[in-house]
Scaffold this active site. Sequence first.
Site, PDB file in Angstrom:
ATOM      1  N   LYS A 266       0.893  -1.260  -0.078  1.00 44.97           N
ATOM      2  CA  LYS A 266      -0.008   0.122   0.044  1.00 44.97           C
ATOM      3  C   LYS A 266       0.749   1.215  -0.019  1.00 44.97           C
ATOM      4  O   LYS A 266       1.954   1.049   0.451  1.00 44.97           O
ATOM      5  CB  LYS A 266      -0.943  -0.022   1.405  1.00 44.97           C
ATOM      6  CG  LYS A 266      -2.065  -1.016   1.291  1.00 44.97           C
ATOM      7  CD  LYS A 266      -2.642  -0.901   2.668  1.00 44.97           C
ATOM      8  CE  LYS A 266      -3.851  -2.114   2.810  1.00 44.97           C
ATOM      9  NZ  LYS A 266      -5.063  -1.767   1.848  1.00 44.97           N
ATOM     10  N   ARG A 340     -10.643 -11.651   1.320  1.00 41.49           N
ATOM     11  CA  ARG A 340     -11.572 -12.482   0.827  1.00 41.49           C
ATOM     12  C   ARG A 340     -10.789 -13.965   0.886  1.00 41.49           C
ATOM     13  O   ARG A 340     -11.491 -15.059   0.940  1.00 41.49           O
ATOM     14  CB  ARG A 340     -11.938 -12.136  -0.734  1.00 41.49           C
ATOM     15  CG  ARG A 340     -10.657 -12.067  -1.591  1.00 41.49           C
ATOM     16  CD  ARG A 340     -11.217 -11.076  -3.098  1.00 41.49           C
ATOM     17  NE  ARG A 340     -10.957  -9.691  -2.362  1.00 41.49           N
ATOM     18  CZ  ARG A 340     -11.414  -8.896  -3.254  1.00 41.49           C
ATOM     19  NH1 ARG A 340     -11.615  -9.011  -4.695  1.00 41.49           N
ATOM     20  NH2 ARG A 340     -11.157  -7.239  -2.846  1.00 41.49           N
TER      21      ARG A 340
END
Length: 490
Positions: A266, A340
């Site tokens: 990130k 996920r």
Amino acid sequence: MTSLTPVSFAQTDIALLAGHEGRVAVVIDSSGRLDACGRRVSRLTRGALARAIESKVEAGLKEGTVFTLAFPAGMNAEAVDVMCLPRSASVDLARKAGGALGAMRANADVLICAGNLTRSAELVLGAVLRDYDFTDHKTDANPPKGAITVMCTAPDAVRDASAPLLAVAEGTFMTRDLVNEPANVLTTTEFATRLEAMRDLGLEVEVLDEAQLETLGMRTLLAVGQGSTSPSSVVVMQWKGGDKDAAPLALVGKGVVFDTGGISLKPAGGMEDMTMDMGGAGTVAGVMCALARRGAKANVVGLVGLVENMPSGNATRPGDVVRSMKGDTVEIINTDAEGRLVLCDVMWYAQERFNPVGMIDLATLTGAIIIGLGHENAGVFSNDDTLCNAFLKAAEQEGEGAWRMPLGKAYDDMLKSPVADMKNIGGRPAGSITAAQFLQRFVKEGTPWIHLDIAGVAELKTPTALAPKGATGWGVMALNRLISNMFEGK
């Protein structure tokens, strides 16, 4: 855990009112009408309270607001807080008025003249929720909060009505504490330890370690955490308050205690906020805490996958292919789409082991849901209208924003991979929807399922009516209400 403000309930006591040195709160309606207790306060202030109310009414007094008469002459109290609230106020209005009171009380003792207010318990809940303050890591933390005393015509009834609400507040505070903790404190190991401590509340708690997860085949979950020195685990919490043989409702939470993005790193700006990426697991923990504390007559199992997503020489790479517990293979295009991968294995395990009547997963899953819904609503995705509508109703009852989002084959097709059964992302368009479509592939046919993307509501930069800035505890009240509606007929 941050402690709730002490709350007690008593009959109206004029002597206590006259000698109280903290804050006194009285209730008026929009016309400025005071009850007997309020009129007594006005006499003690030599009419100053009545004059202040009159001027506010002339200017237009909005229901649910609170204004203050500071250092009133004739009383020992440091302030008189005036709440504009009709006697038959709605749940939402009473909570917001309580929240306004909680926001301004600082550390003072508060004496609430509730009289025969119908929603006194809701007023208390609002005050307690807004009074939260996370100070565990401040050297000069504020002194302990003063107590709240509710003077009313039926203290025993208000006490009984408040008890389950305060149990939910306990769960909400647990969620807020977990989300607010820095990642060097709330490691995967510490998180599991805190959940194990809930055995004292009557929960059955198991911690599945990495060796057990490998044996079970939870390789997508393990792939997320393999770059970190913190061990990954799955914690299973069971509350068995319903019929002995009744299948439970399953709650599944994403517990990424810190998310660097992994190899798909990130940007540095704002990465410090990724301490909240375990918000889904924090909410599941808070719900389980609330159910146990109020003795819910329901069977619920909470499962959380605890991992840390770090870059290292052992981290998962973009382009790697990993096999899930279900047996499907996943091409990992972006290691920052890790939540996920955690959820899909835990969801499959929940269904295999518990055969639940329904399953709800929660995750701070996508930034895309914030683009779509902002910070007002969580994204709700579901394969079952009945369960979904029941949740939306519960969220509305509790004043927690939730909005249903679509699912469909066209979105599902965006996950096609040339080398595996699916990719873990579908590209920038409809990012929150393709994430939900990924998870739906791990929902067994016939299992009612909801996916809650709480990225926009788990933590806020500004205060709300019932929470200071920071972790909100969103979802604890709504899920507790859903469980109450589904299993307890309340």
